[in-house]
Every structure is written in structure tokens, then in C-alpha cells.
Design an enzyme around this catalytic site. Sequence first.
Site, PDB file in Angstrom:
ATOM      1  N   CYS A 157       0.807  -1.230   0.000  1.00  0.00           N
ATOM      2  CA  CYS A 157       0.000   0.000   0.000  1.00  0.00           C
ATOM      3  C   CYS A 157       0.834   1.271   0.000  1.00  0.00           C
ATOM      4  CB  CYS A 157      -0.927   0.018   1.209  1.00  0.00           C
ATOM      5  SG  CYS A 157      -2.274  -1.115   0.994  1.00  0.00           S
TER       6      CYS A 157
HETATM    7  N1  CO8 Z   1     -20.692  -9.366   5.831  1.00  0.00           N
HETATM    8  C1  CO8 Z   1     -21.370  -9.397   6.984  1.00  0.00           C
HETATM    9  N2  CO8 Z   1     -20.761  -9.524   8.201  1.00  0.00           N
HETATM   10  C2  CO8 Z   1     -19.422  -9.612   8.209  1.00  0.00           C
HETATM   11  C3  CO8 Z   1     -18.641  -9.601   7.026  1.00  0.00           C
HETATM   12  C4  CO8 Z   1     -19.353  -9.469   5.789  1.00  0.00           C
HETATM   13  N3  CO8 Z   1     -18.706  -9.420   4.625  1.00  0.00           N
HETATM   14  N4  CO8 Z   1     -17.341  -9.704   7.358  1.00  0.00           N
HETATM   15  C5  CO8 Z   1     -17.290  -9.789   8.694  1.00  0.00           C
HETATM   16  N5  CO8 Z   1     -18.536  -9.741   9.209  1.00  0.00           N
HETATM   17  C6  CO8 Z   1     -18.943  -9.825  10.638  1.00  0.00           C
HETATM   18  C7  CO8 Z   1     -17.928 -10.587  11.468  1.00  0.00           C
HETATM   19  O1  CO8 Z   1     -18.188 -11.960  11.444  1.00  0.00           O
HETATM   20  C8  CO8 Z   1     -18.142  -9.977  12.843  1.00  0.00           C
HETATM   21  O2  CO8 Z   1     -19.269 -10.588  13.467  1.00  0.00           O
HETATM   22  P1  CO8 Z   1     -19.285 -10.860  15.056  1.00  0.00           P
HETATM   23  O3  CO8 Z   1     -19.165  -9.488  15.684  1.00  0.00           O
HETATM   24  O4  CO8 Z   1     -20.605 -11.522  15.261  1.00  0.00           O
HETATM   25  O5  CO8 Z   1     -18.070 -11.710  15.332  1.00  0.00           O
HETATM   26  C9  CO8 Z   1     -18.502  -8.533  12.553  1.00  0.00           C
HETATM   27  O6  CO8 Z   1     -18.969  -8.503  11.187  1.00  0.00           O
HETATM   28  C10 CO8 Z   1     -17.338  -7.587  12.693  1.00  0.00           C
HETATM   29  O7  CO8 Z   1     -16.200  -8.131  11.985  1.00  0.00           O
HETATM   30  P2  CO8 Z   1     -14.795  -7.442  11.977  1.00  0.00           P
HETATM   31  O8  CO8 Z   1     -14.382  -7.137  13.387  1.00  0.00           O
HETATM   32  O9  CO8 Z   1     -13.857  -8.239  11.132  1.00  0.00           O
HETATM   33  O10 CO8 Z   1     -15.187  -6.098  11.184  1.00  0.00           O
HETATM   34  P3  CO8 Z   1     -14.481  -4.707  11.214  1.00  0.00           P
HETATM   35  O11 CO8 Z   1     -15.410  -3.721  11.769  1.00  0.00           O
HETATM   36  O12 CO8 Z   1     -13.097  -4.767  11.772  1.00  0.00           O
HETATM   37  O13 CO8 Z   1     -14.342  -4.402   9.647  1.00  0.00           O
HETATM   38  C11 CO8 Z   1     -12.599  -4.399   7.992  1.00  0.00           C
HETATM   39  C12 CO8 Z   1     -13.558  -5.238   8.822  1.00  0.00           C
HETATM   40  C13 CO8 Z   1     -13.437  -3.523   7.070  1.00  0.00           C
HETATM   41  C14 CO8 Z   1     -11.727  -5.319   7.164  1.00  0.00           C
HETATM   42  C15 CO8 Z   1     -11.757  -3.517   8.922  1.00  0.00           C
HETATM   43  O14 CO8 Z   1     -11.195  -4.259   9.960  1.00  0.00           O
HETATM   44  C16 CO8 Z   1     -10.631  -2.810   8.201  1.00  0.00           C
HETATM   45  O15 CO8 Z   1     -10.802  -2.143   7.194  1.00  0.00           O
HETATM   46  N6  CO8 Z   1      -9.438  -2.876   8.766  1.00  0.00           N
HETATM   47  C17 CO8 Z   1      -8.291  -2.210   8.194  1.00  0.00           C
HETATM   48  C18 CO8 Z   1      -7.714  -3.083   7.181  1.00  0.00           C
HETATM   49  C19 CO8 Z   1      -6.735  -2.420   6.318  1.00  0.00           C
HETATM   50  O16 CO8 Z   1      -6.623  -1.243   6.170  1.00  0.00           O
HETATM   51  N7  CO8 Z   1      -5.998  -3.220   5.661  1.00  0.00           N
HETATM   52  C20 CO8 Z   1      -5.085  -2.761   4.715  1.00  0.00           C
HETATM   53  C21 CO8 Z   1      -5.025  -3.830   3.735  1.00  0.00           C
HETATM   54  S1  CO8 Z   1      -4.534  -3.277   2.204  1.00  0.00           S
HETATM   55  C22 CO8 Z   1      -2.842  -3.263   2.041  1.00  0.00           C
HETATM   56  O17 CO8 Z   1      -2.108  -3.084   2.922  1.00  0.00           O
HETATM   57  C23 CO8 Z   1      -2.310  -3.542   0.684  1.00  0.00           C
HETATM   58  C24 CO8 Z   1      -2.092  -4.966   0.487  1.00  0.00           C
HETATM   59  C25 CO8 Z   1      -1.719  -5.211  -0.926  1.00  0.00           C
HETATM   60  C26 CO8 Z   1      -2.861  -5.134  -1.892  1.00  0.00           C
HETATM   61  C27 CO8 Z   1      -3.606  -6.408  -1.974  1.00  0.00           C
HETATM   62  C28 CO8 Z   1      -4.454  -6.460  -3.210  1.00  0.00           C
HETATM   63  C29 CO8 Z   1      -5.246  -7.732  -3.322  1.00  0.00           C
END
Ligand code: CO8
Length: 374
Positions: A157
Site C-alpha cells: 500500500c
Molecule cells: N458481511 C457481513 N458480516 C461480516 C462480514 C461481511 N462481509 N465480514 C465480517 N462480518 C462480521 C464478522 O463476522 C463480525 O461478526 P461478530 O461481531 O458476530 O463476530 C462482525 O462482522 C465484525 O467483523 P470485523 O471485526 O472483522 O469487522 P471490522 O469492523 O473490523 O471491519 C474491515 C472489517 C473492514 C476489514 C476492517 O477491519 C478494516 O478495514 N481494517 C483495516 C484493514 C486495512 O486497512 N488493511 C489494509 C489492507 S490493504 C494493504 O495493505 C495492501 C495490500 C496489498 C494489496 C492487496 C491487493 C489484493
Amino acid sequence: MPNSVVISGTGLWNPPHTISNEELVTAYNAHADQFNADNAAAIEAGELAAKAHSSAEFIEKASGIKSRFAYIKDGILDVNRLRPNIPERGDDELSDQAEIGVNAAKLALAAANKSAADIDAVIVSCAYTQRSYPAIAIEIQEALGIEGFAFDMLVACSAATFGIHRAYEMIAAGTAKSVLIINPELTSPQVNYGDRDSHFIFGDVGMATVVESAESCTSEHRYEILSTKAVTSYSNNIRSNFGYVSRANDADPYSADRLFHQNGRKVFKEVCPMAAKHIIEHLQSHDLASSDVSRWWLHQANINMNLLIAKKLLGRDASAEEAPIVLDRYANTASAGSLIAFNLHHEDLVSGDYGVICSFGAGYSIGSLVVRKS
Ligand code: CO8
């Protein structure tokens, strides 16, 4: 006295297709139902976990993403495929990533009032290159008719900001006058569209930037780069294990750990304070405070991360004008997000206004530029 260095133009190329959250969720849910039916006995015996449904409401609330661009849409929503269907090109054809890069580079050159003859170096910096060699940057150099040298670099990123850092150093040192930095972010082949936690995160895009000596710059909107700052800190919380050794590992190229995977919660918690501290220290090195900054072009991974970081910086909520969000339309485009925000939201600043471009992500890696409109 080092040469003064400016960003003189950027180019944003949107791939031809878009995919809404609803479309992705329909495909994922059909896949989950099929998976659960095919594995009913193992799920019943507790050997496998059933796949839960995804939801468009969750995606928008948790990430701010509504839609994303796709270079090739065909295949992504096909429940029996869940990956783009990108026909293989021959060695004598322009590669997909070079094509994306050329499209963005032409727009950046036009915005900077530059032609191929003005460019001394091409850097392709992105999360993945589709092959190791010959470098995609050299292929683009050839396609655009640029003399000089070109190379690829990967910093996930932070690739775009780290690429601009290299260009800044070359120009400040006098080893190049104008450098083209290109971020052909073809993310869709590495997305696991069968993974509920990450199927919605990424989009494809082409981004390019011209960085040059202030002396040669003729563009209307130019931003002097006052300095660059980078930091990395090893983390396994964002990872992709696919690589050239996979063949020797006898690894399944489609297995989940070969594709993008992350612990999103941990990333969120760990990266936000790191990024805010990094930016504050960078500004302090110029005797600037956050209140002196007119615009924040932040990495676009998650709207809640951006809101939190901006609040840590300003001690209050940032307005949409101060810290623009583009991930609603683009999703996370790996390294390109902060520069897409810059491309779409920089012309209204006036001479003397300060801005910060900052990326953060896998590695972990953070890269920032403090800029001032000339
Ligand atoms: N639909 C419905 N519910 C869902 C889903 C879904 N798709 N996914 C998860 N849930 C549920 C979970 O099961 C959980 O339920 P429960 O509370 O009952 O256990 C609840 O929703 C909450 O789950 P999370 O705690 O996982 O959800 P978050 O609020 O943390 O949101 C995110 C998830 C959006 C992924 C968030 O954590 C986030 O954005 N974090 C930051 C991540 C980030 O910035 N990463 C950077 C990655 S990119 C990068 O560095 C480049 C890599 C190279 C590129 C790659 C290209 C392919």
C-alpha cells in the site's frame, strides 16, 4: 542547495467495469450456499465451519466502500470461478499491467505539460507486478518512447509514496530532471472473492504522477515537495504468500493463504496510531502543526480509519473537504488511494497552502510527503 522538486501532474485511469457491493454479495452468498451444501456432512460433524452470508450493509458501514472498478469483470461474479478471466497475452503484446500504466501515464504527462522526451526515468511502484522480468516499467518506457532508465518496486500500500520518495531524491540530487511514477494496481487477481472478510475490499485502477525539478515545471497546479518520510515495521497481519517459490513448494495457487488475507481488526488498531504519530512528527520537522494543513490526502483503505486518523491529527472531526474520501467509488486500490484523492481534490488550493499525502498498509509501511502549493 538541493533542487526544488514539484509534483507537476497526475493521471487517473478508471478501468472500464464497476462492481457494486450488491453484485459481489450476491455472488459470494451463492458461493457460500454451494460450499455449505457440498460440505454438509463435514460441517455437521464439526470438521468444517459453515460459511456465513455477507451483506452489502455491513460492507458499507464497516469500510465506506460502495463500489469498485474492475479491469476485467468477467469471471469475478461467476460462482464457479470467483476470479477475473484475464486471457493470457503473448510475449509480443503489451502486458495488462503495462497497458493500465500507459493509460494513466499519458494522462499524467498531459496534466504536467510534458512529453516522453522530457522524462528521464520511469518507476512502476505497486503491490504486485504480473511478472518479475523484464520489468513492467521498462515495457512502459518502451511503449511511451522514453529514453533513460526504468525499474519496478513493490511496497504494497505504500508503493506509490515510496516511489515518489525515490523520484524526489533523484531530482533533488540532480541525477534526473523529470520522473514518471506509475501505479498500475491490478488487485483483482489476488482477491479471494470466496472470503467473507475480504471479498469486498479491493478495486483495480491506474495512477501516475510526474515529479520534476521546479525549474522545468510549466504546469498550472504544482506542489512543491518539502520533504518525504518513511517508516516500516514488520507485521504478519496483512499477507499474501503467492510468489515464485510457490511452484517449488508444490503449493495450491488458489489456497486462501496464497491470496490476500489479513487480520483487519488488528491492522486497524495498530496502524491508525502509527500513521497519526508519523504525520505529526513529519510536520514538526517543518515547524508545522496539523492546524497549518489545508488538505489531507490519506491512504484509502477504510473510511473509519481515515476519520480516526484525521481526528487524532486535528483534535476534531475533519470535513470532507479537508480529508477527502474516494474509497466509496474506488474501494482500496492498494498504493493508489492517496494519489487518487490528490488527483480529484487538489486544484482548489491556493499558493502557499500546505498538504500531506500519506499512505499506510502492509509491511507495515507508512510513507508521507509534506507539500506546499506553489
Ligand atoms: N458481511 C457481513 N458480516 C461480516 C462480514 C461481511 N462481509 N465480514 C465480517 N462480518 C462480521 C464478522 O463476522 C463480525 O461478526 P461478530 O461481531 O458476530 O463476530 C462482525 O462482522 C465484525 O467483523 P470485523 O471485526 O472483522 O469487522 P471490522 O469492523 O473490523 O471491519 C474491515 C472489517 C473492514 C476489514 C476492517 O477491519 C478494516 O478495514 N481494517 C483495516 C484493514 C486495512 O486497512 N488493511 C489494509 C489492507 S490493504 C494493504 O495493505 C495492501 C495490500 C496489498 C494489496 C492487496 C491487493 C489484493
